[in-house]
Design a protein around this motif. Structure first.
Motif, PDB file in Angstrom:
ATOM      1  N   ALA A  25       0.835  -1.206   0.000  1.00  0.00           N
ATOM      2  CA  ALA A  25       0.000   0.000   0.000  1.00  0.00           C
ATOM      3  C   ALA A  25       0.870   1.257   0.000  1.00  0.00           C
ATOM      4  N   PHE A  26       1.894   1.280   0.833  1.00  0.00           N
ATOM      5  CA  PHE A  26       2.755   2.461   0.912  1.00  0.00           C
ATOM      6  C   PHE A  26       3.476   2.672  -0.420  1.00  0.00           C
ATOM      7  N   ALA A  27       3.984   1.583  -1.013  1.00  0.00           N
ATOM      8  CA  ALA A  27       4.675   1.680  -2.298  1.00  0.00           C
ATOM      9  C   ALA A  27       3.745   2.210  -3.381  1.00  0.00           C
ATOM     10  N   ASN A  28       2.507   1.770  -3.361  1.00  0.00           N
ATOM     11  CA  ASN A  28       1.529   2.221  -4.347  1.00  0.00           C
ATOM     12  C   ASN A  28       1.290   3.728  -4.233  1.00  0.00           C
ATOM     13  N   VAL A  29       1.140   4.215  -3.023  1.00  0.00           N
ATOM     14  CA  VAL A  29       0.930   5.645  -2.806  1.00  0.00           C
ATOM     15  C   VAL A  29       2.158   6.442  -3.235  1.00  0.00           C
ATOM     16  N   VAL A  30       3.341   5.980  -2.848  1.00  0.00           N
ATOM     17  CA  VAL A  30       4.584   6.683  -3.206  1.00  0.00           C
ATOM     18  C   VAL A  30       4.766   6.715  -4.724  1.00  0.00           C
ATOM     19  N   TYR A  31       4.597   5.565  -5.354  1.00  0.00           N
ATOM     20  CA  TYR A  31       4.809   5.486  -6.805  1.00  0.00           C
ATOM     21  C   TYR A  31       3.832   6.394  -7.548  1.00  0.00           C
ATOM     22  N   GLY A  33       1.982   8.840  -6.474  1.00  0.00           N
ATOM     23  CA  GLY A  33       2.163  10.246  -6.147  1.00  0.00           C
ATOM     24  C   GLY A  33       3.321  10.853  -6.914  1.00  0.00           C
ATOM     25  N   ALA A  34       4.443  10.149  -6.935  1.00  0.00           N
ATOM     26  CA  ALA A  34       5.613  10.642  -7.669  1.00  0.00           C
ATOM     27  C   ALA A  34       5.349  10.648  -9.173  1.00  0.00           C
ATOM     28  N   HIS A  35       4.727   9.584  -9.674  1.00  0.00           N
ATOM     29  CA  HIS A  35       4.445   9.491 -11.103  1.00  0.00           C
ATOM     30  C   HIS A  35       3.535  10.631 -11.557  1.00  0.00           C
ATOM     31  N   GLY A  36       2.471  10.871 -10.809  1.00  0.00           N
ATOM     32  CA  GLY A  36       1.567  11.954 -11.170  1.00  0.00           C
ATOM     33  C   GLY A  36       2.249  13.303 -11.140  1.00  0.00           C
ATOM     34  N   THR A  37       3.088  13.509 -10.157  1.00  0.00           N
ATOM     35  CA  THR A  37       3.808  14.775 -10.034  1.00  0.00           C
ATOM     36  C   THR A  37       4.786  14.951 -11.184  1.00  0.00           C
ATOM     37  N   ALA A  55      13.877  14.081  -4.254  1.00  0.00           N
ATOM     38  CA  ALA A  55      14.248  14.515  -2.897  1.00  0.00           C
ATOM     39  C   ALA A  55      13.038  14.547  -1.976  1.00  0.00           C
ATOM     40  N   THR A  56      11.916  15.004  -2.495  1.00  0.00           N
ATOM     41  CA  THR A  56      10.699  15.065  -1.685  1.00  0.00           C
ATOM     42  C   THR A  56      10.192  13.678  -1.333  1.00  0.00           C
ATOM     43  N   VAL A  57      10.207  12.763  -2.289  1.00  0.00           N
ATOM     44  CA  VAL A  57       9.782  11.378  -2.015  1.00  0.00           C
ATOM     45  C   VAL A  57      10.681  10.762  -0.953  1.00  0.00           C
ATOM     46  N   ARG A  58      11.969  10.958  -1.062  1.00  0.00           N
ATOM     47  CA  ARG A  58      12.891  10.421  -0.048  1.00  0.00           C
ATOM     48  C   ARG A  58      12.582  11.001   1.331  1.00  0.00           C
ATOM     49  N   GLN A  59      12.288  12.278   1.379  1.00  0.00           N
ATOM     50  CA  GLN A  59      11.970  12.919   2.660  1.00  0.00           C
ATOM     51  C   GLN A  59      10.666  12.379   3.234  1.00  0.00           C
ATOM     52  N   ILE A  60       9.669  12.176   2.390  1.00  0.00           N
ATOM     53  CA  ILE A  60       8.390  11.621   2.851  1.00  0.00           C
ATOM     54  C   ILE A  60       8.601  10.231   3.433  1.00  0.00           C
ATOM     55  N   VAL A  61       9.322   9.392   2.707  1.00  0.00           N
ATOM     56  CA  VAL A  61       9.574   8.031   3.198  1.00  0.00           C
ATOM     57  C   VAL A  61      10.324   8.081   4.519  1.00  0.00           C
ATOM     58  N   ALA A  62      11.344   8.913   4.612  1.00  0.00           N
ATOM     59  CA  ALA A  62      12.117   9.008   5.854  1.00  0.00           C
ATOM     60  C   ALA A  62      11.259   9.515   7.011  1.00  0.00           C
ATOM     61  N   ASP A  63      10.445  10.515   6.754  1.00  0.00           N
ATOM     62  CA  ASP A  63       9.617  11.088   7.823  1.00  0.00           C
ATOM     63  C   ASP A  63       8.505  10.144   8.272  1.00  0.00           C
ATOM     64  N   VAL A  64       7.886   9.472   7.326  1.00  0.00           N
ATOM     65  CA  VAL A  64       6.727   8.632   7.653  1.00  0.00           C
ATOM     66  C   VAL A  64       7.142   7.262   8.188  1.00  0.00           C
TER      67      VAL A  64
END
Length: 69
Positions: A25-31, A33-37, A55-64
């Motif tokens: 689920a997390f991978a689906n949201v990340v992918y 979200g990044a793809h759409g952006t 950079a933003t995706v990496r920060q989101i993953v690290a923070d969450v």
């Protein structure tokens, strides 16, 4: 690609480097979200490029998913 991201998250969770979650689920949201952006950027609809998105995706993953102290 989503499964590749999910597997990386799974490995991180198993190693204790990431907080437990549903990797698929997390991978689906990340992918998606990044793809759409990134899809929006070349059309001139975004004031950022690939490097900022990565950079933003990496920060989101690290923070969450970072383990909590």
């Amino acid at each position: 690609m989503v499964e590749v991201i999910a597997e990386a998250i799974r490995r991180g969770v198993d190693a204790g480097a990431l907080r437990p979650c549903d990797p698929a689920a997390f991978a689906n949201v990340v992918y998606h979200g990044a793809h759409g952006t990134l899809h929006e950027a070349p059309a001139g609809g975004a004031p950022y490029g690939r490097d900022e998105v990565v950079a933003t995706v990496r920060q989101i993953v690290a923070d969450v998913l970072a383990p909590r102290p």
